[in-house]
Design a protein around this motif. Structure first.
Motif, PDB file in Angstrom:
ATOM      1  N   ASP A 162       0.856  -1.184   0.000  1.00  0.00           N
ATOM      2  CA  ASP A 162       0.000   0.000   0.000  1.00  0.00           C
ATOM      3  C   ASP A 162       0.894   1.237   0.000  1.00  0.00           C
ATOM      4  O   ASP A 162       1.835   1.313   0.790  1.00  0.00           O
ATOM      5  CB  ASP A 162      -0.846   0.062   1.272  1.00  0.00           C
ATOM      6  N   GLY A 163       0.602   2.182  -0.840  1.00  0.00           N
ATOM      7  CA  GLY A 163       1.406   3.390  -0.912  1.00  0.00           C
ATOM      8  C   GLY A 163       2.636   3.243  -1.787  1.00  0.00           C
ATOM      9  O   GLY A 163       3.397   4.189  -1.980  1.00  0.00           O
ATOM     10  N   ALA A 164       2.840   2.047  -2.365  1.00  0.00           N
ATOM     11  CA  ALA A 164       4.012   1.818  -3.219  1.00  0.00           C
ATOM     12  C   ALA A 164       3.903   2.578  -4.541  1.00  0.00           C
ATOM     13  O   ALA A 164       4.902   2.781  -5.232  1.00  0.00           O
ATOM     14  CB  ALA A 164       4.182   0.321  -3.493  1.00  0.00           C
ATOM     15  N   GLY A 165       2.677   3.001  -4.878  1.00  0.00           N
ATOM     16  CA  GLY A 165       2.466   3.730  -6.124  1.00  0.00           C
ATOM     17  C   GLY A 165       1.731   2.908  -7.169  1.00  0.00           C
ATOM     18  O   GLY A 165       1.776   3.205  -8.362  1.00  0.00           O
ATOM     19  N   LEU A 166       1.016   1.879  -6.747  1.00  0.00           N
ATOM     20  CA  LEU A 166       0.341   0.977  -7.692  1.00  0.00           C
ATOM     21  C   LEU A 166      -0.694   1.698  -8.542  1.00  0.00           C
ATOM     22  O   LEU A 166      -0.698   1.577  -9.771  1.00  0.00           O
ATOM     23  CB  LEU A 166      -0.359  -0.177  -6.936  1.00  0.00           C
ATOM     24  N   SER A 167      -1.592   2.449  -7.876  1.00  0.00           N
ATOM     25  CA  SER A 167      -2.669   3.093  -8.635  1.00  0.00           C
ATOM     26  C   SER A 167      -2.106   4.163  -9.562  1.00  0.00           C
ATOM     27  O   SER A 167      -2.553   4.297 -10.705  1.00  0.00           O
ATOM     28  CB  SER A 167      -3.710   3.687  -7.685  1.00  0.00           C
ATOM     29  N   THR A 168      -1.105   4.882  -9.065  1.00  0.00           N
ATOM     30  CA  THR A 168      -0.449   5.902  -9.895  1.00  0.00           C
ATOM     31  C   THR A 168       0.128   5.261 -11.154  1.00  0.00           C
ATOM     32  O   THR A 168      -0.093   5.728 -12.275  1.00  0.00           O
ATOM     33  CB  THR A 168       0.701   6.565  -9.091  1.00  0.00           C
ATOM     34  N   ARG A 176      -3.888  10.237   2.814  1.00  0.00           N
ATOM     35  CA  ARG A 176      -5.188   9.953   3.414  1.00  0.00           C
ATOM     36  C   ARG A 176      -5.152  10.118   4.929  1.00  0.00           C
ATOM     37  O   ARG A 176      -4.097  10.125   5.536  1.00  0.00           O
ATOM     38  CB  ARG A 176      -5.654   8.513   3.185  1.00  0.00           C
ATOM     39  N   ARG A 196      11.383   6.217  -6.386  1.00  0.00           N
ATOM     40  CA  ARG A 196      11.962   7.156  -7.366  1.00  0.00           C
ATOM     41  C   ARG A 196      10.830   8.032  -7.876  1.00  0.00           C
ATOM     42  O   ARG A 196       9.665   7.797  -7.579  1.00  0.00           O
ATOM     43  CB  ARG A 196      12.562   6.369  -8.541  1.00  0.00           C
ATOM     44  N   LYS A 221       7.892   9.466 -10.083  1.00  0.00           N
ATOM     45  CA  LYS A 221       6.834   8.715 -10.767  1.00  0.00           C
ATOM     46  C   LYS A 221       7.190   8.407 -12.219  1.00  0.00           C
ATOM     47  O   LYS A 221       6.938   7.301 -12.711  1.00  0.00           O
ATOM     48  CB  LYS A 221       5.525   9.515 -10.750  1.00  0.00           C
TER      49      LYS A 221
HETATM   50  N1  LIG Z   1       7.034   7.792  -7.245  1.00  0.00           N
HETATM   51  C1  LIG Z   1       6.349   8.555  -6.364  1.00  0.00           C
HETATM   52  N2  LIG Z   1       6.957   9.538  -5.696  1.00  0.00           N
HETATM   53  C2  LIG Z   1       6.273  10.297  -4.799  1.00  0.00           C
HETATM   54  N3  LIG Z   1       4.974  10.151  -4.491  1.00  0.00           N
HETATM   55  C3  LIG Z   1       4.304   9.174  -5.132  1.00  0.00           C
HETATM   56  C4  LIG Z   1       4.957   8.318  -6.086  1.00  0.00           C
HETATM   57  N4  LIG Z   1       4.035   7.442  -6.553  1.00  0.00           N
HETATM   58  C5  LIG Z   1       2.887   7.731  -5.914  1.00  0.00           C
HETATM   59  N5  LIG Z   1       3.046   8.770  -5.075  1.00  0.00           N
HETATM   60  C6  LIG Z   1       2.016   9.372  -4.199  1.00  0.00           C
HETATM   61  O1  LIG Z   1       1.838   8.497  -3.096  1.00  0.00           O
HETATM   62  C7  LIG Z   1       0.448   8.369  -2.775  1.00  0.00           C
HETATM   63  C8  LIG Z   1       0.041   6.912  -2.912  1.00  0.00           C
HETATM   64  O2  LIG Z   1       0.158   6.541  -4.298  1.00  0.00           O
HETATM   65  P1  LIG Z   1      -0.831   5.481  -4.966  1.00  0.00           P
HETATM   66  O3  LIG Z   1      -2.230   5.839  -4.640  1.00  0.00           O
HETATM   67  O4  LIG Z   1      -0.434   5.331  -6.371  1.00  0.00           O
HETATM   68  O5  LIG Z   1      -0.396   4.210  -4.130  1.00  0.00           O
HETATM   69  P2  LIG Z   1      -1.043   2.782  -4.052  1.00  0.00           P
HETATM   70  O6  LIG Z   1       0.103   1.854  -4.114  1.00  0.00           O
HETATM   71  O7  LIG Z   1      -2.109   2.640  -5.061  1.00  0.00           O
HETATM   72  O8  LIG Z   1      -1.595   2.800  -2.589  1.00  0.00           O
HETATM   73  P3  LIG Z   1      -3.021   2.425  -1.961  1.00  0.00           P
HETATM   74  O9  LIG Z   1      -2.718   1.343  -1.019  1.00  0.00           O
HETATM   75  O10 LIG Z   1      -3.439   3.670  -1.239  1.00  0.00           O
HETATM   76  O11 LIG Z   1      -3.948   2.027  -3.067  1.00  0.00           O
HETATM   77  C9  LIG Z   1      -0.305   9.299  -3.721  1.00  0.00           C
HETATM   78  O12 LIG Z   1      -0.514  10.514  -3.084  1.00  0.00           O
HETATM   79  C10 LIG Z   1       0.658   9.443  -4.893  1.00  0.00           C
HETATM   80  O13 LIG Z   1       0.496  10.665  -5.573  1.00  0.00           O
END
Ligand SMILES: Nc1ncnc2c1ncn2[C@@H]1O[C@H](COP(=O)(O)OP(=O)(O)OP(=O)(O)O)[C@@H](O)[C@H]1O
Ligand SMILES: [Mg+2]
Length: 195
Positions: free
Chosen positions: A9-15, A140, A176, A178
């Motif tokens: 979670d927070g690894a950036g998957l959705s991004t 969040r 790193r 995005k």
């Molecule tokens: N490479 C990055 N560097 C800095 N911030 C990032 C990076 N990728 C994503 N973020 C930010 O970190 C937060 C979490 O990203 P994201 O929603 O893509 O994560 P997730 O892996 O989908 O987590 P979740 O468990 O909340 O679904 C968002 O605010 C996003 O903009």
């Protein structure tokens, strides 16, 4: 083709799943961007459990994840594949195995997921838990079940240990910018599409 994006979670998957979908659509590919847990009834129940509004046993939760996946495949993924879409799933089987095996038997989790379609390509975005938690805290105001540092460290190790579970699995460093992460993912996807 089923592409799966996995990680903490927070690894950036959705991004990254979104950036990949935009990239492929820009190349005139038909794309379904989808995620687990789904927004179907069982997925909604899982989300409610993860946000601690309801409680079920850890075993029941893993069975729910598998049930949601069965629904996801039948109602969303398989129809899209039949109409020649590239399907990008934000989480899939490896998330169940990596998160679930902290409290449940890994072999059992593999069994309950064994009938499901295997991904054609899996990208594990490997981001240190500390960075994940900082991002989650910024993005969040609620922390979900399982989102705790030491636990995430165990889950991270499980993901890395599972890198040979499916063919065509790639680990991409997530700590790193995005666009650097997305460039690596695009390269991996291109290599598989061409290959
Ligand atoms: N490479 C990055 N560097 C800095 N911030 C990032 C990076 N990728 C994503 N973020 C930010 O970190 C937060 C979490 O990203 P994201 O929603 O893509 O994560 P997730 O892996 O989908 O987590 P979740 O468990 O909340 O679904 C968002 O605010 C996003 O903009
Ligand atoms: Mg997400």
């Amino acid at each position: 083709m089923l592409i799966v994006i996995e990680g903490l979670d927070g690894a950036g998957l959705s991004t990254q799943a979104t950036l990949l979908a935009e990239y492929l659509r820009g190349k005139n590919k038909k794309v379904l961007l989808t995620k687990e847990p789904t927004s179907l009834p069982i997925g909604k129940l899982i989300k409610s459990i993860l946000s601690r509004n309801q409680e079920v046993s850890l075993l029941a939760l893993q069975l729910l994840f598998a049930a949601d996946r069965a629904e996801h495949l039948e109602k969303e993924i398989e129809p899209a594949l039949r109409t020649n879409h590239i399907v990008i799933s934000d989480r899939y089987i490896l998330s169940s195995l990596a998160f679930g095996s902290v409290d449940n038997d890994l072999e059992f989790l593999k069994q309950i997921n064994s009938r499901f379609r295997r991904p054609d390509l899996t990208v594990i975005i490997d981001t240190p838990p500390k960075v994940c938690l900082e991002r989650i805290n910024r993005a969040r105001d609620n922390i979900e079940l399982f989102e705790e540092g030491q636990r995430l460290e165990k889950v991270r190790k499980q993901f890395l240990a599972l890198k040979n579970y499916f063919d065509n699995t790639f680990i991409v460093a997530g700590d790193r910018a995005k666009d650097e992460v997305s460039k690596d993912i695009r390269e991996v996807v291109e290599s598989i599409i061409k290959g």
